[in-house]
Design a protein around this motif. Structure first.
Motif, PDB file in Angstrom:
ATOM      1  N   ILE A  35       2.084  -1.036  -9.231  1.00 56.85           N
ATOM      2  CA  ILE A  35       3.269  -0.752  -8.444  1.00 56.85           C
ATOM      3  C   ILE A  35       4.356  -0.372  -9.447  1.00 56.85           C
ATOM      4  O   ILE A  35       4.586  -1.105 -10.396  1.00 56.85           O
ATOM      5  CB  ILE A  35       3.735  -2.045  -7.740  1.00 56.85           C
TER       6      ILE A  35
ATOM      7  N   LYS B 104      -4.082   0.636  -8.300  1.00 57.17           N
ATOM      8  CA  LYS B 104      -3.014   1.200  -9.121  1.00 57.17           C
ATOM      9  C   LYS B 104      -1.848   0.227  -9.224  1.00 57.17           C
ATOM     10  O   LYS B 104      -1.592  -0.531  -8.298  1.00 57.17           O
ATOM     11  CB  LYS B 104      -2.485   2.469  -8.461  1.00 57.17           C
TER      12      LYS B 104
ATOM     13  N   TYR C  33       2.347   6.423  -5.548  1.00 51.62           N
ATOM     14  CA  TYR C  33       2.357   6.244  -6.996  1.00 51.62           C
ATOM     15  C   TYR C  33       2.495   7.590  -7.695  1.00 51.62           C
ATOM     16  O   TYR C  33       1.854   8.539  -7.243  1.00 51.62           O
ATOM     17  CB  TYR C  33       1.037   5.571  -7.398  1.00 51.62           C
TER      18      TYR C  33
ATOM     19  N   GLN D 182       0.817  -1.204   0.000  1.00 47.70           N
ATOM     20  CA  GLN D 182       0.000   0.000   0.000  1.00 47.70           C
ATOM     21  C   GLN D 182       0.859   1.266   0.000  1.00 47.70           C
ATOM     22  O   GLN D 182       0.479   2.273  -0.589  1.00 47.70           O
ATOM     23  CB  GLN D 182      -0.952  -0.014   1.216  1.00 47.70           C
TER      24      GLN D 182
ATOM     25  N   ARG E  12       1.525   2.057  -3.475  1.00 46.37           N
ATOM     26  CA  ARG E  12       0.331   2.610  -4.136  1.00 46.37           C
ATOM     27  C   ARG E  12       0.112   4.058  -3.708  1.00 46.37           C
ATOM     28  O   ARG E  12      -0.167   4.914  -4.532  1.00 46.37           O
ATOM     29  CB  ARG E  12      -0.896   1.780  -3.751  1.00 46.37           C
TER      30      ARG E  12
END
Ligand code: ADP
Ligand code: K
Ligand code: ZN
Length: 433
Positions: free
Chosen positions: A98, A96, A72, A66, A69
């Motif tokens: 990685i 999304k 990102y 996470q 993400r």
């Protein structure tokens, strides 16, 4: 054959010294160059001076998917983008992707570790390797590619797909090794068999299979079907891609290249280190990466580590087979089930192919557990009794291993969809409720 004997066979105390030096360096690097890690460390009240040896690693914060993400696309880069020479990404299953970035030095390290894996499987510069992992953002294709080039072998950059052509070129070019997912290897083996070209006309002698969990029984299956030795190669995008570890010719655990990627096993609930040799969640700290270092990254992969020296002479720690990702574990009627357990049972029975699909649903508040499995052509029969007996056999076997009675659906040969990458073995309809 050992690619980097100094490192791969290093005395374990020496290795710890090297890891300590490198850990100090990477912690300094992220503290000064990654606002994300500085903040995490500050929250725990840790400063770089607190990290003197590799034993201090437990003072450092964990990193999870996470975090990638949330940051990102480039929030975890610890160097200016001008230093990043390559990006890769993994789709993941939800949300999304990685994204990871590599400096030139990072790419060099990746080529080094893949070279170790290939050499451990007996590949030299005289050999050609067909790379049938997908090329592109997925790390499989380009990762193996770089490693083959590094040892001076001949790379056949096939990528995945175009299965007939794969077979043709593998045959014509005399590929000595094949690198792809075990699922795709199974499909290629089947295609070779159906092509009518005798196996003896191929020069294949090794396979480097990974990117998804596979079992010892699958190894036997692939080795028998292709007359090769099948080696495990492990990795994940967040750490570098394939090559974080690879198996040697003893085929007795996957050596992890711990001078670059320091492994720990923690209890996934308490996050405390487990006793040496116990099963738990694999966690990595990259000791040398510049572009996007990872501190105590939780892989979700469940396995155990073996610290004894291997018969091959390498001292590098070995990892047992990965049971699966904790995310892949199904809880069916309260029982924990890993797809790899189902695979293992299916392959023990000579009547069935390794192709299977687990379908889980909830009907009238009860979980249903269906396993679709292909019977081998020579065991397929129109006679009801025979098929009923077969069904009973596999039902009992799975029940005794997993502790849960499956609803077995025997399907015709070649009716389950073949995979050219990571296979999808589970449909969990409960998730869509
Ligand atoms: P994604 O997360 O999208 O699948 P990756 O290609 O980075 O993308 O997948 C890495 C994961 O694949 C690992 O964390 C592990 O679960 C699995 N994996 C990779 N190699 C192996 C292997 N040799 N054995 C078992 N699982 C593997
Ligand atoms: K650049
Ligand atoms: Zn070994």
């Amino acid at each position: 054959m050992i690619w980097n004997e100094t490192i791969e066979c290093m005395d374990r105390e020496e290795m710890r010294k090297l890891q300590s030096i490198r850990l100090r360096r990477v912690v300094e690097h992220v503290y000064h160059n990654s606002p994300f890690y500085r903040k995490k460390m500050q929250e725990l009240g840790v400063v770089p001076q607190d990290i003197q040896s590799i034993d201090d690693i437990t003072k450092l914060p964990f990193t999870v998917k996470q975090d990638l993400r949330d940051n990102y696309p480039f929030g975890l880069m610890a160097v200016p983008m001008s230093e990043i020479v390559r990006l890769h990404a993994s789709s993941g299953t939800t949300g999304k992707p990685i994204v990871v970035g590599y400096t030139r030095k990072d790419l060099g390290i990746w080529e080094e570790v893949v070279a170790r894996c290939l050499t451990a499987g007996g590949i030299t510069k005289n050999d050609s390797v067909q790379v049938s992992y997908g090329y592109g953002l997925f790390t499989g294709g380009l990762g193996l590619h770089g490693g083959v080039q590094n040892i001076g072998g001949t790379v056949i950059p096939m990528s995945s797909g175009n299965t007939q052509k794969q077979i043709q070129l593998m045959h014509d070019f005399g590929a000595k090794a094949l690198a792809c997912t075990p699922s795709y290897a199974l499909y290629l083996a089947e295609t070779i068999h159906n092509s009518g070209i005798p196996l003896e006309e191929f020069q294949l002698r090794a396979g480097f299979f990974g990117a998804e969990p596979w079992t010892e029984n699958m190894r036997k299956e692939l080795e028998e079907k292709m007359h090769i030795k099948a080696y495990d190669i492990y990795g994940l995008t967040e750490i570098c891609g394939p090559g974080v570890g690879g198996e040697c010719e003893c085929q007795n655990g996957t050596h992890l290249w711990e001078d670059h990627f320091f492994p720990e096993i923690v209890d996934p609930k308490t996050l405390q280190p487990v006793e040496p040799g116990q099963m738990g969640e694999l966690v990595f700290t990259t000791l040398t990466k510049e572009g996007m270092p990872m501190i105590r990254y939780r892989t979700r992969d469940l396995t155990h580590l073996i610290y004894e020296k291997c018969e091959c002479g390498r001292t590098a720690v070995r990892m047992g087979r990965i049971l699966g990702r904790s995310d892949d574990m199904l809880i069916i009627r309260g029982v924990n089930v890993f797809p790899s357990q189902v695979e293992s049972v299916i392959l023990e029975l000579p009547e069935f192919e390794a192709h299977y699909l687990i379908v889980v649903d909830r009907v009238n508040n009860t979980d249903t557990f269906q396993i679709q499995v292909e019977v081998r052509p020579e065991y397929y029969s129109d006679e009801m009794n025979k098929m009923i007996a077969l069904k009973k056999k596999i039902t009992n076997r799975i029940q005794s291993v997993i502790g849960l009675q499956p609803d077995i659906k025997i399907v015709e040969p070649r009716s389950i969809e073949r995979s050219m990458g990571k296979a999808k073995h589970v449909i969990d309809k409960r998730k869509f409720e």
